[in-house]
Design a protein around this motif. Structure first.
Motif, mmCIF file in Angstrom:
data_model
loop_
_atom_site.group_PDB
_atom_site.id
_atom_site.type_symbol
_atom_site.label_atom_id
_atom_site.label_comp_id
_atom_site.label_asym_id
_atom_site.label_seq_id
_atom_site.Cartn_x
_atom_site.Cartn_y
_atom_site.Cartn_z
ATOM 1 N N ALA A 176 159.740 42.152 3.079
ATOM 2 C CA ALA A 176 160.715 41.686 2.188
ATOM 3 C C ALA A 176 162.214 42.607 2.451
ATOM 4 C CB ALA A 176 160.454 42.237 0.751
ATOM 5 N N ILE A 177 162.009 43.546 3.214
ATOM 6 C CA ILE A 177 163.382 44.113 3.533
ATOM 7 C C ILE A 177 163.842 43.410 4.859
ATOM 8 C CG2 ILE A 177 164.285 46.315 4.683
ATOM 9 C CD1 ILE A 177 162.192 47.823 2.912
ATOM 10 N N GLU B 100 163.436 40.304 5.621
ATOM 11 C CA GLU B 100 163.742 38.823 5.327
ATOM 12 C C GLU B 100 164.081 38.822 3.861
ATOM 13 O OE1 GLU B 100 164.510 36.816 7.128
ATOM 14 O OE2 GLU B 100 163.615 36.992 9.075
ATOM 15 N N PRO B 101 165.064 39.195 3.553
ATOM 16 C CA PRO B 101 165.463 39.403 1.880
ATOM 17 C C PRO B 101 165.583 38.140 1.176
ATOM 18 C CG PRO B 101 167.412 39.793 3.114
ATOM 19 C CD PRO B 101 166.170 39.875 4.038
ATOM 20 N N HIS B 102 165.601 36.908 1.807
ATOM 21 C CA HIS B 102 165.731 35.800 1.032
ATOM 22 C C HIS B 102 164.208 35.212 0.618
ATOM 23 C CE1 HIS B 102 169.758 34.616 1.277
ATOM 24 N NE2 HIS B 102 170.182 35.523 2.277
ATOM 25 N N LEU B 103 163.180 35.766 1.341
ATOM 26 C CA LEU B 103 161.854 35.161 0.909
ATOM 27 C C LEU B 103 161.412 35.661 -0.289
ATOM 28 C CD1 LEU B 103 159.691 36.140 4.161
ATOM 29 C CD2 LEU B 103 160.637 33.961 3.548
ATOM 30 N N ASN B 104 160.668 34.811 -1.073
ATOM 31 C CA ASN B 104 159.852 35.088 -2.195
ATOM 32 C C ASN B 104 158.941 36.046 -1.865
ATOM 33 O OD1 ASN B 104 161.717 33.355 -3.715
ATOM 34 N ND2 ASN B 104 160.382 31.567 -3.232
ATOM 35 N N PRO B 105 158.382 36.811 -3.076
ATOM 36 C CA PRO B 105 157.633 37.844 -2.898
ATOM 37 C C PRO B 105 156.151 37.511 -2.983
ATOM 38 C CG PRO B 105 158.417 38.113 -5.045
ATOM 39 C CD PRO B 105 159.274 36.969 -4.411
ATOM 40 N N VAL B 106 155.752 36.508 -2.130
ATOM 41 C CA VAL B 106 154.295 35.989 -2.221
ATOM 42 C C VAL B 106 153.448 36.047 -1.012
ATOM 43 C CG1 VAL B 106 154.972 34.050 -4.004
ATOM 44 C CG2 VAL B 106 155.116 33.824 -1.422
ATOM 45 N N LEU B 107 153.919 36.708 -0.218
ATOM 46 C CA LEU B 107 153.231 36.988 1.096
ATOM 47 C C LEU B 107 152.653 38.403 1.291
ATOM 48 C CD1 LEU B 107 156.205 35.584 3.263
ATOM 49 C CD2 LEU B 107 153.982 34.528 2.963
ATOM 50 N N ALA B 108 151.464 38.371 1.994
ATOM 51 C CA ALA B 108 150.704 39.571 2.191
ATOM 52 C C ALA B 108 151.491 40.511 3.254
ATOM 53 C CB ALA B 108 149.220 39.545 2.377
ATOM 54 N N GLY B 109 152.097 40.035 3.994
ATOM 55 C CA GLY B 109 152.589 40.663 5.237
ATOM 56 C C GLY B 109 153.001 39.607 6.388
ATOM 57 N N ALA B 110 153.176 40.501 7.751
ATOM 58 C CA ALA B 110 153.479 39.664 8.860
ATOM 59 C C ALA B 110 153.064 40.288 9.981
ATOM 60 C CB ALA B 110 155.130 39.407 8.908
ATOM 61 N N VAL B 111 152.729 39.468 11.072
ATOM 62 C CA VAL B 111 152.741 39.745 12.590
ATOM 63 C C VAL B 111 153.927 39.693 13.085
ATOM 64 C CG1 VAL B 111 151.379 39.629 14.939
ATOM 65 C CG2 VAL B 111 150.067 39.405 12.510
ATOM 66 N N GLY C 171 170.413 26.343 0.919
ATOM 67 C CA GLY C 171 169.651 27.512 0.316
ATOM 68 C C GLY C 171 169.458 28.923 0.881
ATOM 69 N N GLY C 172 168.441 29.552 0.848
ATOM 70 C CA GLY C 172 168.140 30.911 1.639
ATOM 71 C C GLY C 172 168.226 30.534 3.212
ATOM 72 N N THR C 173 168.066 31.821 3.789
ATOM 73 C CA THR C 173 168.225 31.688 5.226
ATOM 74 C C THR C 173 167.019 32.753 5.737
ATOM 75 O OG1 THR C 173 169.355 31.962 7.395
ATOM 76 C CG2 THR C 173 170.086 33.618 5.758
ATOM 77 N N LEU C 174 166.938 32.802 7.128
ATOM 78 C CA LEU C 174 166.378 33.666 7.870
ATOM 79 C C LEU C 174 166.773 34.555 9.122
ATOM 80 C CD1 LEU C 174 162.706 31.561 8.136
ATOM 81 C CD2 LEU C 174 163.091 33.468 6.247
ATOM 82 N N ASN C 175 166.098 35.932 9.266
ATOM 83 C CA ASN C 175 166.656 36.499 10.447
ATOM 84 C C ASN C 175 165.926 36.113 11.677
ATOM 85 O OD1 ASN C 175 168.714 37.741 8.805
ATOM 86 N ND2 ASN C 175 167.155 39.297 7.916
ATOM 87 N N ALA C 176 165.013 35.688 11.206
ATOM 88 C CA ALA C 176 164.032 35.171 12.709
ATOM 89 C C ALA C 176 163.181 34.054 12.287
ATOM 90 C CB ALA C 176 162.964 36.426 13.218
ATOM 91 N N PRO C 177 162.641 33.186 13.262
ATOM 92 C CA PRO C 177 161.618 31.984 12.828
ATOM 93 C C PRO C 177 160.602 32.785 12.415
ATOM 94 C CG PRO C 177 162.175 32.198 15.113
ATOM 95 C CD PRO C 177 162.931 33.346 14.692
ATOM 96 N N MET C 178 159.549 31.994 11.699
ATOM 97 C CA MET C 178 158.300 32.289 11.344
ATOM 98 C C MET C 178 157.585 31.002 11.032
ATOM 99 S SD MET C 178 159.016 33.190 7.287
ATOM 100 C CE MET C 178 159.654 34.772 7.721
#
Length: 411
Positions: free
Chosen positions: A174-175, A177-188, A280-287
Motif C-alpha cells: 500500500a505504501i 502503490e498508494p493508488h491500489l485498493n486495499p484488497v491484496l494480501a501482498g506482492a512478490v 483514474g489511478g496509476t502505478l509506479n511499476a507494472p504488476m
C-alpha cells in the motif's frame, strides 16, 4: 546492392538491423508499415530480467480441465483453430516435461539474464531514458495461499539463478502503490526488471538511431521476397531492393512467408489483447495480477490492461472475453478511468513449441537467416538474440547452437 535485408520492423527486426550495422554491414530494414506497430507496440513494455524460465504448457490435470472448459482466464481458444495447432501443442507438451523444461531453461536463462545489459547502450544512444522505469515488476495476489505459493517459487528462482527478489506485505504494498485498493494480501517484487512507458516508442527510437547511423528503412511487403543469383530481393514502392543476404524477422508471420520456401515451422501464435484507460489511478511499476492472469502496466497513455493467451487463427476476428475479465479484475484494484481506444488492440505472440527463439542460418538457402519465435519475450530479448545472430553471420559459428534453425528437424 546492400549487404543485408531485414524483413520486419518490430523490436527483433530493428535490433537486428542495429547489431549488423554495428558490425559494419550495409543494412536495409523492410516493413509494410511504420516500425513498432505490431506486437512490439502492443506488449506490456517489460524487459523481464526475472523471466529466466519460459512458460511451459500446464501439466496439472486440474489446470488442463479448467482450460478445456474455459474456466481459467490464463488461456482461451477457438475450436476452429485447434486442428492446426495439434502438432505444435504436442511438441509443446513434450518440451514442457520437467527434465526437458529444465534443460531449455538453462539456455533461456542465459539469454534473459543479459537482456537489460544489451538494451542499456541502445537506450542511451537513442536518448530514450525518459521511456524507461527501473522500478521492477510485482506479482500481486488477493489470497495469502496464492501469495505464499508464488513466494516459494520466487525463492527457488532467486536461489537457482541469482536474481534479487523481495516480498511485500499488504501494508508495504500500500505504501509502494498508494493508488491500489486495499484488497491484496501482498506482492512478490522483482526489483531488477525494467519497464517502458511506450514499447512502440522505444522501438521507433531504436529505428531512428539506426537511420542516424546511416541505415535505411524501405516500405515493402515481405511476401515479395525472392531469391536471385546474387542474393535476395523485395519489391517496394520505388521498385526492387536487393541484398546479398536476408533475415526473416517477421514474428508470427514468419512461417507464412517461409512456407513458400519449403519450411514447415510449427509455431504457436498466442494472441493477446490490451486496452488503455486514462483519468483514474496509476502505478509506479507494472504488476501481474496472479489469480486473474492480468497485467497492469503504467504507460504514457494511462494504464494498459493486458491479457493471457488465446489460441486463434491469425485472421480470426477478435473475441476479447479475457480482456473483459481482466478489466473487471483490474477495476477491483485501481480506479481505471475511461478507455482510450474505441476497440481493444490485439496481436500475436510467436511461440516456438520448445520455447526457444530461432536465430541462425536457414538450413537449405544460401544467404537466408531466421530470427523469430521469441514468444512472450521478443521485447525483452530482441537486442540479445540480435547480437548473437550478428556474431554468427560474421564468424560462421553459432554462439548459442540451441537457437539454430537446424533444430527444426528434431521437433
Amino acid at each position: 546492392m546492400s549487404d543485408v535485408l531485414i524483413l520486419g520492423g518490430g523490436m527483433v527486426g530493428v535490433s537486428t538491423a542495429l547489431a549488423l550495422q554495428s558490425a559494419g554491414r550495409d543494412v536495409v530494414l523492410v516493413d509494410r508499415r511504420e516500425v513498432g506497430q505490431e506486437t512490439s507496440y502492443g506488449n506490456a513494455g517489460v524487459i523481464q530480467n526475472e523471466a529466466v524460465e519460459p512458460y511451459p504448457l500446464p501439466l496439472s490435470l486440474t489446470t488442463l480441465i479448467n482450460i478445456a472448459f474455459k474456466r481459467s482466464n490464463d488461456v482461451n481458444y477457438h475450436l476452429t483453430a485447434l486442428p492446426a495447432y495439434l502438432r505444435p501443442l504436442w511438441l509443446y507438451f513434450r518440451s514442457s516435461l520437467p527434465a526437458r523444461h529444465r534443460e531449455i531453461s538453462q539456455t533461456y536463462a542465459g539469454l534473459v539474464r543479459r537482456a537489460t545489459a544489451d538494451h542499456a547502450p541502445l537506450i542511451a544512444a537513442a536518448g530514450a531514458h525518459n521511456l524507461i522505469r527501473r522500478s521492477g515488476l510485482r506479482f500481486v495476489y488477493k489470497t495469502q495461499q496464492a501469495l505464499e505459493a508464488s513466494a516459494k517459487e520466487a525463492e527457488r528462482i532467486s536461489r537457482e539463478y541469482g536474481i534479487e527478489v523481495t516480498f511485500e506485505t499488504a501494508s508495504e504494498l500500500a505504501i509502494a502503490e498508494p493508488h491500489l485498493n486495499p484488497v491484496l494480501a501482498g506482492a512478490v517484487h522483482w526489483p531488477e526488471t525494467w519497464s517502458c512507458a511506450d514499447p512502440g516508442d522505444l522501438t521507433r527510437a531504436y529505428a531512428a538511431l539506426f537511420i542516424s547511423r546511416g541505415g535505411s528503412i524501405v516500405t515493402a511487403d515481405a511476401a515479395t521476397l525472392c531469391e536471385q543469383d546474387a542474393g535476395w530481393s523485395v519489391t517496394g514502392r520505388e521498385g526492387a531492393v536487393t541484398a546479398r543476404e536476408a533475415v526473416v524477422a517477421l514474428g508470427p508471420w514468419s512461417p507464412v512467408l517461409l512456407k513458400r520456401f519449403g519450411y514447415d515451422i510449427p509455431l504457436l501464435r498466442k494472441r493477446g489483447y490490451h486496452r488503455h484507460f486514462i483519468g483514474g489511478g496509476t502505478l509506479n511499476a507494472p504488476m501481474l495480477l496472479g489469480e486473474s492472469a492480468t497485467v497492469l502496466s503504467p504507460m504514457q497513455r494511462g494504464l494498459r490492461v493486458l491479457t493471457g493467451a488465446e489460441l486463434a487463427t491469425i485472421d480470426a476476428p477478435p473475441s476479447p472475453v479475457q480482456l473483459q475479465r481482466s478489466t473487471a479484475a483490474a477495476a477491483e484494484l485501481v480506479e481505471l478511468g475511461e478507455p482510450v481506444e474505441t476497440e481493444p488492440w490485439f496481436g500475436n505472440r510467436p511461440c516456438m513449441p520448445d520455447m526457444l527463439p530461432i536465430a541462425g542460418k536457414a538450413p537449405r538457402h544460401k544467404g537466408l537467416w531466421f530470427h523469430f519465435g521469441h514468444g512472450h519475450q521478443g521485447f525483452t530479448l530482441g537486442p540479445t538474440t540480435a547480437a548473437l545472430l550478428a556474431e554468427e553471420m560474421a564468424t560462421g559459428s553459432a554462439p548459442v547452437p540451441e537457437l539454430s534453425p537446424s533444430r527444426l528437424r528434431y521437433l
